[in-house]
Design an enzyme around this catalytic site. Structure first.
Site, short mmCIF file in Angstrom:
data_model
loop_
_atom_site.label_atom_id
_atom_site.label_comp_id
_atom_site.label_asym_id
_atom_site.label_seq_id
_atom_site.Cartn_x
_atom_site.Cartn_y
_atom_site.Cartn_z
N GLY A 163 0.86 -1.17 0.00
CA GLY A 163 0.00 0.00 0.00
C GLY A 163 0.90 1.22 0.00
O GLY A 163 1.78 1.35 -0.85
N GLU A 164 0.74 2.07 0.98
CA GLU A 164 1.59 3.25 1.12
C GLU A 164 2.01 3.32 2.58
O GLU A 164 1.18 3.43 3.46
CB GLU A 164 0.83 4.50 0.69
CG GLU A 164 1.69 5.59 0.09
CD GLU A 164 2.63 6.22 1.13
OE1 GLU A 164 3.82 6.41 0.81
OE2 GLU A 164 2.16 6.51 2.23
N SER A 165 3.31 3.25 2.82
CA SER A 165 3.80 3.07 4.20
C SER A 165 3.42 4.22 5.12
O SER A 165 3.07 4.00 6.28
CB SER A 165 5.31 2.84 4.21
OG SER A 165 6.00 3.90 3.59
N GLU B 88 1.14 -11.71 -3.58
CA GLU B 88 -0.32 -11.86 -3.56
C GLU B 88 -0.97 -11.51 -4.90
O GLU B 88 -2.16 -11.78 -5.11
CB GLU B 88 -0.93 -11.02 -2.43
CG GLU B 88 -1.05 -9.54 -2.68
CD GLU B 88 0.24 -8.75 -2.48
OE1 GLU B 88 0.17 -7.50 -2.54
OE2 GLU B 88 1.30 -9.36 -2.27
N CYS C 211 6.15 -5.27 0.63
CA CYS C 211 6.36 -3.92 0.09
C CYS C 211 6.28 -2.87 1.21
O CYS C 211 7.21 -2.75 2.00
CB CYS C 211 5.37 -3.64 -1.04
SG CYS C 211 5.83 -2.23 -2.06
N ARG D 55 6.44 0.33 -7.13
CA ARG D 55 7.03 1.38 -6.28
C ARG D 55 7.78 0.72 -5.12
O ARG D 55 7.64 1.10 -3.96
CB ARG D 55 5.95 2.34 -5.76
CG ARG D 55 5.26 3.14 -6.83
CD ARG D 55 4.27 4.12 -6.24
NE ARG D 55 4.96 5.18 -5.50
CZ ARG D 55 4.40 5.92 -4.55
NH1 ARG D 55 3.15 5.70 -4.20
NH2 ARG D 55 5.09 6.85 -3.94
N HIS E 273 5.20 -8.19 -4.46
CA HIS E 273 3.81 -8.51 -4.15
C HIS E 273 3.45 -9.93 -4.61
O HIS E 273 2.83 -10.10 -5.67
CB HIS E 273 2.87 -7.51 -4.84
CG HIS E 273 2.92 -6.13 -4.29
ND1 HIS E 273 2.05 -5.68 -3.32
CD2 HIS E 273 3.75 -5.09 -4.57
CE1 HIS E 273 2.33 -4.42 -3.03
NE2 HIS E 273 3.35 -4.04 -3.77
#
EC number: 4.3.3.6
Length: 226
Positions: A52-54, A201, A87, A157, A199
């Site tokens: 996602g976005e850390s 998944e 990630c 990313r 990723h």
């Protein structure tokens, strides 16, 4: 048959794909739940922190005076239960997150941005923007037969594991990139923690999810025998 529970942190990111992959294992003893608060976390024998976005994930953990953040730190460092970060999740498990020029994480969180657990130094968004995402071919270093050969993995990313700071950290997989070189670290583990910069998944294989499930089973068995 005794149940075991794996939670997937479901605050942001593609948590549903992780849940689906665990369900694909068709293990009758496995229960998979969404984790949104510390009450959910108490049910878990192991947890996945998804991509996602850390910084967004960290902000979501800050609700209610950092209660979920502190519960996760206790889960990792005191209870020492299995945790897998993919990630952004891998970033949050790193002991040191290298500051990017546009980051404000140091001013906002000080030394309390990441959860820790993996003695690695990591750089966020190292390979560029979303448009610079790529799929790599993994070189599996682990001898565990769970892992298949010729595994491909999407890096979106992705962070870069710049440094391994302890000999307790074991490299599971590396990969090469035409612009960034060879033997780039893609997956690591240390004691109860595991991190992948990619990723799994998003791919059809389930070997990383199967490996984490075995890690959870072993932790339960070892805890009972201690």
């Amino acid at each position: 048959m005794e149940k075991l529970t794996i939670g997937v942190l479901s605050l942001q990111g593609n948590f549903q794909s992780h849940i689906n992959h665990f369900l694909q294992l068709q293990n009758p003893s496995l229960k998979v739940i969404e984790v949104r608060n510390k009450t959910n976390l108490r049910e878990c024998d192991g947890i996945v922190i998804p991509g996602g976005e850390s910084t967004t994930l960290r902000k979501c953990m800050s609700y209610d005076n950092d209660s979920l953040y502190n519960a996760l730190k206790n889960y990792i460092h005191v209870k020492k239960k299995p945790v897998w970060g993919t990630c952004a999740g891998c970033i949050l498990l790193s002991e040191k997150v290298e500051k990017n020029k546009d980051d404000n994480i140091e001013n906002e969180y000080g030394n309390d941005f990441s959860l820790g657990g993996l003695d690695i130094e990591i750089t966020r968004n190292y390979y560029g923007s979303q448009n610079d995402s790529f799929i790599c071919s993994l070189d599996i270093k682990s001898q565990d037969p769970i892992f298949k050969k010729n595994i491909r993995a999407p890096c979106i990313r992705a962070p870069f594991i710049k440094k391994i700071s302890s000999d307790k950290v074991v490299t599971i997989a590396t990969f090469s990139h035409e612009s960034f070189g060879k033997n780039i670290i893609g997956a690591v583990e240390q004691d109860n923690c595991m991190g992948t910069i990619f990723h799994p998944e998003l791919m059809p294989y389930t070997c990383f999810h199967d490996y984490f499930l075995e890690k959870v089973k072993k932790h339960i068995k070892d805890s009972r025998e201690a």
